[in-house]
Design a protein around this motif. Structure first.
Motif, mmCIF file in Angstrom:
data_model
loop_
_atom_site.group_PDB
_atom_site.id
_atom_site.type_symbol
_atom_site.label_atom_id
_atom_site.label_comp_id
_atom_site.label_asym_id
_atom_site.label_seq_id
_atom_site.Cartn_x
_atom_site.Cartn_y
_atom_site.Cartn_z
ATOM 1 N N ILE A 68 -7.836 -4.986 4.459
ATOM 2 C CA ILE A 68 -8.344 -3.710 3.964
ATOM 3 C C ILE A 68 -7.429 -2.605 4.474
ATOM 4 C CG2 ILE A 68 -10.250 -2.069 4.023
ATOM 5 C CD1 ILE A 68 -12.096 -4.451 4.606
ATOM 6 N N ARG A 69 -6.957 -1.776 3.541
ATOM 7 C CA ARG A 69 -6.125 -0.635 3.905
ATOM 8 C C ARG A 69 -6.617 0.573 3.125
ATOM 9 N NH1 ARG A 69 -0.675 -1.893 4.938
ATOM 10 N NH2 ARG A 69 -0.519 0.309 5.454
ATOM 11 N N ARG A 70 -6.528 1.734 3.721
ATOM 12 C CA ARG A 70 -6.907 2.971 3.022
ATOM 13 C C ARG A 70 -5.773 3.433 2.130
ATOM 14 N NH1 ARG A 70 -11.299 6.280 5.325
ATOM 15 N NH2 ARG A 70 -10.314 7.877 4.081
ATOM 16 N N VAL A 71 -6.144 3.974 0.980
ATOM 17 C CA VAL A 71 -5.129 4.565 0.111
ATOM 18 C C VAL A 71 -4.838 5.978 0.609
ATOM 19 C CG1 VAL A 71 -5.748 3.143 -1.880
ATOM 20 C CG2 VAL A 71 -6.803 5.377 -1.596
ATOM 21 N N PRO A 72 -3.672 6.518 0.284
ATOM 22 C CA PRO A 72 -3.320 7.862 0.754
ATOM 23 C C PRO A 72 -4.349 8.912 0.337
ATOM 24 C CG PRO A 72 -1.412 6.767 -0.213
ATOM 25 C CD PRO A 72 -2.605 5.908 -0.500
ATOM 26 N N PRO A 73 -4.594 9.906 1.201
ATOM 27 C CA PRO A 73 -5.591 10.949 0.896
ATOM 28 C C PRO A 73 -5.358 11.673 -0.426
ATOM 29 C CG PRO A 73 -4.876 11.106 3.181
ATOM 30 C CD PRO A 73 -4.002 10.082 2.525
ATOM 31 N N ALA A 74 -4.111 11.971 -0.766
ATOM 32 C CA ALA A 74 -3.835 12.672 -2.026
ATOM 33 C C ALA A 74 -4.280 11.840 -3.222
ATOM 34 C CB ALA A 74 -2.346 12.986 -2.142
ATOM 35 N N LEU A 75 -4.138 10.548 -3.125
ATOM 36 C CA LEU A 75 -4.552 9.654 -4.196
ATOM 37 C C LEU A 75 -6.076 9.604 -4.295
ATOM 38 C CD1 LEU A 75 -3.448 7.807 -6.362
ATOM 39 C CD2 LEU A 75 -3.279 6.001 -4.653
ATOM 40 N N VAL A 134 0.834 -1.203 0.000
ATOM 41 C CA VAL A 134 0.000 0.000 0.000
ATOM 42 C C VAL A 134 0.869 1.253 0.000
ATOM 43 C CG1 VAL A 134 -1.702 1.305 1.329
ATOM 44 C CG2 VAL A 134 -1.968 -1.151 1.065
ATOM 45 N N GLU A 135 1.996 1.199 0.654
ATOM 46 C CA GLU A 135 2.899 2.357 0.706
ATOM 47 C C GLU A 135 3.413 2.745 -0.679
ATOM 48 O OE1 GLU A 135 2.104 0.733 4.410
ATOM 49 O OE2 GLU A 135 3.141 -0.361 2.811
ATOM 50 N N GLU A 136 3.389 1.828 -1.620
ATOM 51 C CA GLU A 136 3.857 2.099 -2.976
ATOM 52 C C GLU A 136 2.748 2.609 -3.899
ATOM 53 O OE1 GLU A 136 6.466 -1.091 -4.556
ATOM 54 O OE2 GLU A 136 6.358 -1.883 -2.515
ATOM 55 N N LEU A 137 1.552 2.805 -3.368
ATOM 56 C CA LEU A 137 0.436 3.304 -4.167
ATOM 57 C C LEU A 137 0.520 4.822 -4.247
ATOM 58 C CD1 LEU A 137 -2.494 1.043 -2.912
ATOM 59 C CD2 LEU A 137 -0.943 0.695 -4.846
ATOM 60 N N LEU A 155 -2.992 -5.705 -5.610
ATOM 61 C CA LEU A 155 -1.716 -6.087 -5.028
ATOM 62 C C LEU A 155 -1.718 -7.597 -4.817
ATOM 63 C CD1 LEU A 155 -1.142 -3.318 -2.325
ATOM 64 C CD2 LEU A 155 -0.251 -3.415 -4.669
ATOM 65 N N ALA A 156 -0.641 -8.245 -5.201
ATOM 66 C CA ALA A 156 -0.528 -9.692 -5.051
ATOM 67 C C ALA A 156 -0.493 -10.069 -3.577
ATOM 68 C CB ALA A 156 0.731 -10.191 -5.749
ATOM 69 N N VAL A 157 -1.030 -11.247 -3.279
ATOM 70 C CA VAL A 157 -0.989 -11.796 -1.911
ATOM 71 C C VAL A 157 -0.369 -13.194 -1.972
ATOM 72 C CG1 VAL A 157 -2.964 -10.469 -1.070
ATOM 73 C CG2 VAL A 157 -3.355 -12.689 -2.080
ATOM 74 N N ASP A 158 0.215 -13.597 -0.848
ATOM 75 C CA ASP A 158 0.823 -14.936 -0.777
ATOM 76 C C ASP A 158 -0.197 -16.004 -0.507
ATOM 77 O OD1 ASP A 158 3.426 -14.108 -1.289
ATOM 78 O OD2 ASP A 158 3.700 -13.506 0.790
#
Length: 132
Positions: free
Chosen positions: A84-91, A55-58, A129-132
């Motif tokens: 579930i993770r939120r995307v950055p506000p700017a995005l 998510v940090e790379e989004l 995003l891929a998951v294991d």
């Protein structure tokens, strides 16, 4: 195909069409009788291998292809990995400014929702995003 003296030429992974995602996990995805290791981006022009792994790379730059095709996308599903993770506000603001409704959810839920909307012939895209 490589020309003599060039060696192997690696091209960006790209499937030129829309297709449901048949399976996910083990670090990749299966679709259209093919498999891809890593994250994928599915937009109206096709399914592409996608660099972000977390998510940090989004970033806004990671969604450049989505923005190029924004006129053909109503809903963008963002699969954020196992949780579930939120995307950055700017995005989120950039999606809104471009008229794209972006929903983030775990990758599994995003795959299932994408397949349903695709079967209904909706203007849907997915960043998974891929998951294991």
């Amino acid at each position: 195909m490589a020309q003599r003296g060039q060696g192997i030429v690696i091209r960006d992974a790209h499937f030129p069409g829309r297709a449901p995602v048949d399976a996910y996990g083990n670090g990749g995805f299966r679709f259209a009788k093919m498999s891809h290791r890593g994250s994928i981006l599915s937009v109206p022009s096709g399914i592409y291998g996608w660099l972000p792994a977390t998510v940090e790379e989004l970033t806004i730059e990671a969604f450049e292809r989505v923005f190029e095709e924004a006129g053909e996308i109503e809903v963008l599903l963002i699969g954020t990995g196992p949780d579930i993770r939120r995307v950055p506000p700017a995005l989120r603001e950039e999606f809104r400014a471009r008229g794209i409704r972006a929903d983030s959810m775990a990758t599994g839920a995003a795959v299932r929702t994408y397949n349903v909307l695709l079967s209904e012939d909706r203007a849907v895209a997915a960043a998974l995003l891929a998951v294991d």
